[in-house]
Design a protein around this motif. Structure first.
Motif, PDB file in Angstrom:
ATOM      1  N   MET A   1       0.815  -1.182   0.000  1.00 15.25           N
ATOM      2  CA  MET A   1       0.000   0.000   0.000  1.00 15.25           C
ATOM      3  C   MET A   1       0.865   1.255   0.000  1.00 15.25           C
TER       4      MET A   1
ATOM      5  N   ALA B   1       3.509   1.822  -1.653  1.00 16.65           N
ATOM      6  CA  ALA B   1       3.892   2.158  -3.022  1.00 16.65           C
ATOM      7  C   ALA B   1       2.763   2.884  -3.751  1.00 16.65           C
ATOM      8  N   ARG B   2       1.533   2.590  -3.399  1.00 14.84           N
ATOM      9  CA  ARG B   2       0.387   3.172  -4.102  1.00 14.84           C
ATOM     10  C   ARG B   2      -0.151   4.444  -3.448  1.00 14.84           C
ATOM     11  N   PHE B   3      -0.077   4.517  -2.111  1.00 13.71           N
ATOM     12  CA  PHE B   3      -0.632   5.655  -1.367  1.00 13.71           C
ATOM     13  C   PHE B   3       0.429   6.285  -0.474  1.00 13.71           C
ATOM     14  N   ARG B   4       0.242   7.580  -0.205  1.00 13.12           N
ATOM     15  CA  ARG B   4       1.117   8.250   0.767  1.00 13.12           C
ATOM     16  C   ARG B   4       0.605   7.933   2.161  1.00 13.12           C
TER      17      ARG B   4
END
Length: 106
Positions: free
Chosen positions: A1, A3-6
């Motif tokens: 997660m 990698a996809r979200f801050r």
């Protein structure tokens, strides 16, 4: 997660919605003793003694009681607080459900 979200790591959960969360290697403990004390104070029962059973056995409550009337708003507030407390105190679920029957639905 990540990698996809801050996402920021805020460390281990220690307090959530008034519940103190204690995380150990072997167990997770939820504690609402401060909330319990506040609820007892609000209901005028701060000096009460604890008991093993939370309700008198074979107790029959009725709306047509001869006991003095109680403040309906305060009663609803206390029962609402008890409903929230059931999340960490399932042993009081029966009595909370029982006294909930006597709330007026205005």
């Amino acid at each position: 997660m990540v990698a996809r979200f801050r996402i920021s790591d805020l460390s281990a959960l220690s307090y959530y919605l008034g519940i103190v969360v204690k995380q150990g290697k072997e167990a997770l403990t939820l504690d609402e003793s401060a909330y319990e004390a506040k609820l007892l104070e609000q209901s005028g029962m701060a000096d009460c003694k604890p008991c093993v059973t939370s309700m008198e056995e074979r107790l029959k409550l009725t709306k047509a009681s001869t006991v003095a009337k109680v403040d309906a708003t305060l009663y609803r507030s206390i029962v609402g607080g008890l409903r929230y407390l059931v999340h960490t105190r399932p042993n009081i679920a029966f009595i909370v459900g029982y006294v909930s029957r006597f709330m007026e639905g205005h």
